[in-house]
Design an enzyme around this catalytic site. Structure first.
Site, PDB file in Angstrom:
ATOM      1  N   SER A 144       0.826  -0.948   0.083  1.00 53.66           N
ATOM      2  CA  SER A 144       0.172   0.054   0.118  1.00 53.66           C
ATOM      3  C   SER A 144       0.878   1.155   0.021  1.00 53.66           C
ATOM      4  O   SER A 144       2.240   1.083   0.247  1.00 53.66           O
ATOM      5  CB  SER A 144      -0.877   0.145   1.318  1.00 53.66           C
ATOM      6  OG  SER A 144      -1.704   1.289   1.272  1.00 53.66           O
ATOM      7  N   TYR A 157      -2.364  -1.810  10.212  1.00 52.45           N
ATOM      8  CA  TYR A 157      -2.264  -1.601   8.763  1.00 52.45           C
ATOM      9  C   TYR A 157      -0.948  -1.263   8.255  1.00 52.45           C
ATOM     10  O   TYR A 157      -0.221  -1.792   7.444  1.00 52.45           O
ATOM     11  CB  TYR A 157      -3.376  -1.096   8.209  1.00 52.45           C
ATOM     12  CG  TYR A 157      -3.695  -1.131   6.566  1.00 52.45           C
ATOM     13  CD1 TYR A 157      -4.362  -2.355   6.160  1.00 52.45           C
ATOM     14  CD2 TYR A 157      -3.056  -0.164   5.881  1.00 52.45           C
ATOM     15  CE1 TYR A 157      -4.567  -2.497   4.662  1.00 52.45           C
ATOM     16  CE2 TYR A 157      -3.332  -0.248   4.636  1.00 52.45           C
ATOM     17  CZ  TYR A 157      -3.798  -1.610   3.996  1.00 52.45           C
ATOM     18  OH  TYR A 157      -4.237  -1.333   2.516  1.00 52.45           O
TER      19      TYR A 157
END
Length: 262
Positions: A144, A157
């Site tokens: 990401s 995350y």
């Protein structure tokens, strides 16, 4: 076709980014295993690929990537079914948002297990076959922009996505003598159900409107205020999967409309 006669496993591929990657790989000639916690959805996605690209082009298997036994059995079953393995896309993931001081430890462990333990277990299982085959291969992690940056409410995350870059670099070094490459795709915000779920959650936590979350948080650092698409991510993943030399390994490719520039 760029992946003709290749065999790929894509985890978390019953929907969203993973499904688009699987469809793109099949379009380019690969045989694809859709591995997902939801086995019915995995089989439905595989049937969709077969309807479009021919009988035998895909299978759907159930896989909890945090289960060592399920991962080992699943990867072995794919190799048994298709005869070999060339590509692993470690894509399975979830999102749970909350500030650090309120983050539930059980949810923290769940997040790290799915993103990091899942990446490790699927990688280890795949490498056993790739090394034994001796024909090289490619492992690609769905990271990401949060592999590079941080955002509010996403501590586990961000931690996990940063960790994937470290894992990829080690696999690149260890796999080089076996011609196994390892890279990370780092998408920006992609309008999937995972992101759609976050918008009202962040709006409530931050005291913003949903439009403000999208404009002022998710897309504020892009060059054009646009979401990255599943097709954008799939094409970038295809590029890494089809690149056949060790010239491109241990790298991370950001696909984000300019959010974070290297």
């Amino acid at each position: 076709m760029k992946l003709e006669n290749k065999v790929a496993i894509v985890t978390g591929a019953a929907s969203g980014i993973g499904k688009e990657i699987a469809l793109t790989f099949a379009r380019e000639g690969a045989k694809v295993a859709i591995a997902d916690l939801n086995v019915d959805a995995a089989k439905t996605a595989a049937e969709e690929i077969e309807a479009k690209y021919g009988k035998g082009s895909a299978i759907g298997i159930g896989m909890d990537v945090t289960s060592e036994a399920q991962v080992e059995a699943g990867v072995d079953n794919v190799v048994s079914h298709f005869g070999k393995l060339d590509i692993l896309v470690s894509n399975a993931g979830i999102q749970i948002v909350a500030p650090v001081d309120e983050y539930d430890f059980t949810k923290w462990k769940q997040m790290l297990a799915i993103h990091l333990d899942g990446a490790f277990l699927t990688t280890r299982a795949a490498l056993k076959h790739l090394y034994r085959q001796g024909t090289g291969g490619s492992i690609i992690y769905t990271g990401s922009v949060h592999s590079k940056e941080a955002s509010l409410l996403k501590a586990p995350y961000v931690t996990a996505k940063h960790g994937l870059i470290g894992l990829a670099k080690v696999v690149a070094k260890e796999g080089a003598k076996h011609k196994v490459r390892s890279n990370v795709i780092c998408p920006g915000f992609v309008r999937t159900p995972l992101v759609d779920k976050q918008i009202p959650e962040q709006a409530k936590t931050l005291g913003l409107t949903e439009d403000e979350v999208v404009k002022d948080i998710m897309l504020k650092d892009t060059v054009d205020g646009e979401f990255t698409t599943v097709q954008d991510v799939a094409e970038a993943t295809l590029f890494l999967a089809a690149f056949e030399s060790n010239a491109l390994t241990g790298q991370s490719l950001v696909v984000s409309h300019g959010w974070f520039m290297q």
